[in-house]
Design an enzyme around this catalytic site. Structure first.
Site, PDB file in Angstrom:
ATOM      1  N   HIS A   1       4.689  11.580 -38.639  1.00 33.75           N
ATOM      2  CA  HIS A   1       6.084  11.972 -38.937  1.00 33.75           C
ATOM      3  C   HIS A   1       6.222  13.485 -39.153  1.00 33.75           C
ATOM      4  O   HIS A   1       7.319  13.999 -39.214  1.00 33.75           O
ATOM      5  CB  HIS A   1       6.663  11.158 -40.110  1.00 33.75           C
ATOM      6  CG  HIS A   1       6.204  11.577 -41.460  1.00 33.75           C
ATOM      7  ND1 HIS A   1       6.869  11.208 -42.605  1.00 33.75           N
ATOM      8  CD2 HIS A   1       5.139  12.310 -41.875  1.00 33.75           C
ATOM      9  CE1 HIS A   1       6.242  11.713 -43.661  1.00 33.75           C
ATOM     10  NE2 HIS A   1       5.187  12.374 -43.246  1.00 33.75           N
TER      11      HIS A   1
ATOM     12  N   GLY B   1      -6.246  13.161 -41.488  1.00 33.82           N
ATOM     13  CA  GLY B   1      -5.135  13.710 -42.273  1.00 33.82           C
ATOM     14  C   GLY B   1      -5.018  12.897 -43.559  1.00 33.82           C
ATOM     15  O   GLY B   1      -3.928  12.631 -44.057  1.00 33.82           O
TER      16      GLY B   1
ATOM     17  N   ASP C   1      -9.867  19.642 -38.082  1.00 29.94           N
ATOM     18  CA  ASP C   1      -8.528  19.889 -37.554  1.00 29.94           C
ATOM     19  C   ASP C   1      -8.259  18.834 -36.479  1.00 29.94           C
ATOM     20  O   ASP C   1      -8.967  18.785 -35.472  1.00 29.94           O
ATOM     21  CB  ASP C   1      -8.487  21.307 -36.962  1.00 29.94           C
ATOM     22  CG  ASP C   1      -7.134  21.647 -36.352  1.00 29.94           C
ATOM     23  OD1 ASP C   1      -6.320  20.728 -36.128  1.00 29.94           O
ATOM     24  OD2 ASP C   1      -6.903  22.840 -36.093  1.00 29.94           O
TER      25      ASP C   1
ATOM     26  N   ASP D   1      -9.570  15.920 -43.122  1.00 29.76           N
ATOM     27  CA  ASP D   1      -8.332  16.706 -43.302  1.00 29.76           C
ATOM     28  C   ASP D   1      -8.747  18.157 -43.173  1.00 29.76           C
ATOM     29  O   ASP D   1      -9.935  18.463 -42.980  1.00 29.76           O
ATOM     30  CB  ASP D   1      -7.668  16.422 -44.668  1.00 29.76           C
ATOM     31  CG  ASP D   1      -6.153  16.656 -44.649  1.00 29.76           C
ATOM     32  OD1 ASP D   1      -5.749  17.782 -44.293  1.00 29.76           O
ATOM     33  OD2 ASP D   1      -5.386  15.751 -44.988  1.00 29.76           O
TER      34      ASP D   1
HETATM   35  C1  LIG Z   1       2.176  13.891 -45.164  1.00 29.55           C
HETATM   36  S1  LIG Z   1       0.512  14.210 -45.499  1.00 29.55           S
HETATM   37  C2  LIG Z   1      -0.204  12.582 -45.530  1.00 29.55           C
HETATM   38  C3  LIG Z   1      -1.492  12.533 -46.314  1.00 29.55           C
HETATM   39  C4  LIG Z   1      -2.140  11.156 -46.466  1.00 29.55           C
HETATM   40  N1  LIG Z   1      -2.462  10.557 -45.200  1.00 29.55           N
HETATM   41  C5  LIG Z   1      -1.244  10.233 -47.269  1.00 29.55           C
HETATM   42  O1  LIG Z   1      -0.532   9.407 -46.689  1.00 29.55           O
HETATM   43  O2  LIG Z   1      -1.243  10.349 -48.511  1.00 29.55           O
HETATM   44  C6  LIG Z   1      -0.076  14.859 -43.955  1.00 29.55           C
HETATM   45  C7  LIG Z   1      -1.528  15.286 -44.015  1.00 29.55           C
HETATM   46  O3  LIG Z   1      -1.875  15.844 -42.730  1.00 29.55           O
HETATM   47  C8  LIG Z   1      -2.759  16.914 -42.979  1.00 29.55           C
HETATM   48  N2  LIG Z   1      -2.809  17.829 -41.820  1.00 29.55           N
HETATM   49  C9  LIG Z   1      -1.866  18.698 -41.393  1.00 29.55           C
HETATM   50  N3  LIG Z   1      -2.292  19.371 -40.308  1.00 29.55           N
HETATM   51  C10 LIG Z   1      -3.543  18.914 -40.048  1.00 29.55           C
HETATM   52  C11 LIG Z   1      -4.518  19.220 -39.055  1.00 29.55           C
HETATM   53  N4  LIG Z   1      -4.263  20.131 -38.107  1.00 29.55           N
HETATM   54  N5  LIG Z   1      -5.682  18.552 -39.068  1.00 29.55           N
HETATM   55  C12 LIG Z   1      -5.940  17.627 -40.031  1.00 29.55           C
HETATM   56  N6  LIG Z   1      -5.061  17.287 -41.000  1.00 29.55           N
HETATM   57  C13 LIG Z   1      -3.882  17.924 -41.011  1.00 29.55           C
HETATM   58  C14 LIG Z   1      -2.190  17.575 -44.219  1.00 29.55           C
HETATM   59  O4  LIG Z   1      -3.107  18.433 -44.850  1.00 29.55           O
HETATM   60  C15 LIG Z   1      -1.805  16.352 -45.050  1.00 29.55           C
HETATM   61  O5  LIG Z   1      -2.845  15.945 -45.899  1.00 29.55           O
END
Ligand SMILES: C[S@@+](CC[C@H](N)C(=O)[O-])C[C@H]1O[C@@H](n2cnc3c(N)ncnc32)[C@H](O)[C@@H]1O
Length: 391
Positions: free
Chosen positions: A299, A232, A279, A258
């Site tokens: 979170h 992510g 995913d 991601d």
């Molecule tokens: C709040 S952001 C945090 C991004 C990064 N880690 C940062 O701190 O800048 C949450 C991240 O989780 C990713 N995300 C959401 N659902 C996901 C999934 N099913 N699999 C992988 N990533 C996912 C989103 O695309 C996003 O980039």
């Protein structure tokens, strides 16, 4: 007050630059200044700002965004310009006096500066394309916040826990969950990504407060071994920060994961960072990495979803070698900051999720089959980094 002029001069002389070496002192001063306002403002002034001024100020920001002004003005470094010159920058065209009135409003609340009669300049808050945050409020935060009171009334004021039937989904086009909407609509993804990029830049870089040497020591990076998988990881700022500290890391030893629609936007990434669209609810493809890093990921999710994501990681960890690193807020039991509390309730509104205290983290981590080694603090009182290993 006899020495009021002197006090005002002192206050007006304080700049962020005075605190270059001490961010904590800067934050303490902000807190004191906010409390000062609470003490000296008349109740009507405070409420006027809250209920009357804030919505129209944001509308002015949004109108000038639609007119393309912020984009063009920041390109010329926000230099002091006359209203006529600024009007020339607007596309589509707008009435001069309409623009003048909007600019005067923004100057009166110190969002821009009035440098002379009919002349305005941008202030330091416009550096680094911060205007791109405006769209995130329009697309995501405003509409879900406006809906929240209605949603809670409808659901009988139950604390939201269902990520599918969330407040966000209740009002979003097609009733999509937050991340599903971002995947479905490029403009929604862009608005969220622009916010995330700016917010991530503000945070204390994790390699400055976590002992990354302890990861490097004993890491087996021969034969394609991986040091860190950022799950992510959005556009890769955290792996970039790790690489900045350890520039000799071999290609492929850092892996960014991601959703495909998100990693596609990771442009100008150092080529040593391998990108895997993934995913996190599916099995983790990288086995036996030294570290699996999650930043501001959990979170967004309830405990059951967080445990499932962690269990996918536990499956591929090497005992006595692999670690899980979770950078997120660790809420104090008393005295959460405004940033922490805002993020907590915003997560409830957007994703039926929450920020966690140390006790809440311990439960999620233990349920996934892990144990905490240490919680590192970012030194700014915003986030912590929880280091864990197989139990
Ligand atoms: C709040 S952001 C945090 C991004 C990064 N880690 C940062 O701190 O800048 C949450 C991240 O989780 C990713 N995300 C959401 N659902 C996901 C999934 N099913 N699999 C992988 N990533 C996912 C989103 O695309 C996003 O980039």
């Amino acid at each position: 007050m006899s020495n009021l002029e002197e006090l005002i001069t002192t206050l007006n002389g304080i700049e962020a630059g005075n605190f270059k070496e001490n961010d904590i002192d800067r934050l303490k001063l902000i807190e004191a200044a906010k409390k000062l306002l609470v003490r000296v403002e008349a109740k009507e002034e405070r409420w006027f700002d809250l209920v009357f001024s804030q919505p129209i100020v944001f509308a002015a920001l949004e109108i000038l965004l639609d007119l393309g002004l912020w984009q063009k003005w920041t390109v010329i470094d926000g230099a002091s310009k006359s209203v006529d010159e600024l009007c020339e920058l607007c596309t589509p065209k707008c009435d001069l006096n309409l623009l003048r009135r909007l600019l005067k409003l923004l100057a009166s609340v110190n969002i821009i500066a009035e440098t002379n009669e009919d002349h305005f300049a941008l202030t330091h808050m416009w550096h680094d394309d911060m205007w791109k945050w405006i769209a995130s409020r329009t697309v995501h935060w405003s509409s879900s916040a406006v809906n929240f009171p209605r949603f809670l009334a409808k659901t009988g004021y139950k604390e939201p826990h269902d990520p599918i039937n969330s407040n966000y989904a209740d009002q979003s086009p097609g009733h999509l969950h937050f991340f599903d909407r971002c995947v479905a609509e490029p403009a929604s993804q862009e608005a969220f990504s622009d916010f995330m990029k700016g917010w991530a830049t503000y945070k204390v870089p994790w390699p400055t407060f976590y002992d990354t040497d302890s990861l490097m020591n004993g890491a087996d990076l021969s034969d394609g071994g991986v040091l860190c998988v950022d799950i992510g990881g959005h556009h890769g700022i955290d792996l970039t920060r790790l690489l900045d500290k350890h520039p000799d890391l071999p290609p492929g030893s850092l892996v960014l994961e991601d959703l495909p629609e998100v990693v596609n936007g990771a442009i100008n990434l150092n080529e040593k960072i391998k990108v895997i669209p993934h995913d996190m609810f599916k099995p983790q493809p990288v086995k036996g990495s030294r570290a699996y890093y999650f930043h501001a990921v959990f979170h967004d999710w309830s405990d059951s979803a967080a445990t499932q994501i962690l269990k996918n990681t536990v499956e591929v960890m090497k005992r006595g070698y692999s670690r899980v690193l979770i950078q997120d807020m660790v809420l104090p039991v008393v005295g959460a900051t405004a940033i922490q509390s805002t993020m907590d309730v915003e997560m409830m509104s957007l994703c039926s999720a929450y920020e966690r205290t140390e006790g809440m983290w311990t439960k999620v981590i233990t349920d996934a089959g892990l144990k905490i080694i240490k919680i590192w603090q970012d030194g700014r009182g915003n986030e912590g980094l929880i280091e864990a290993e197989l139990a």
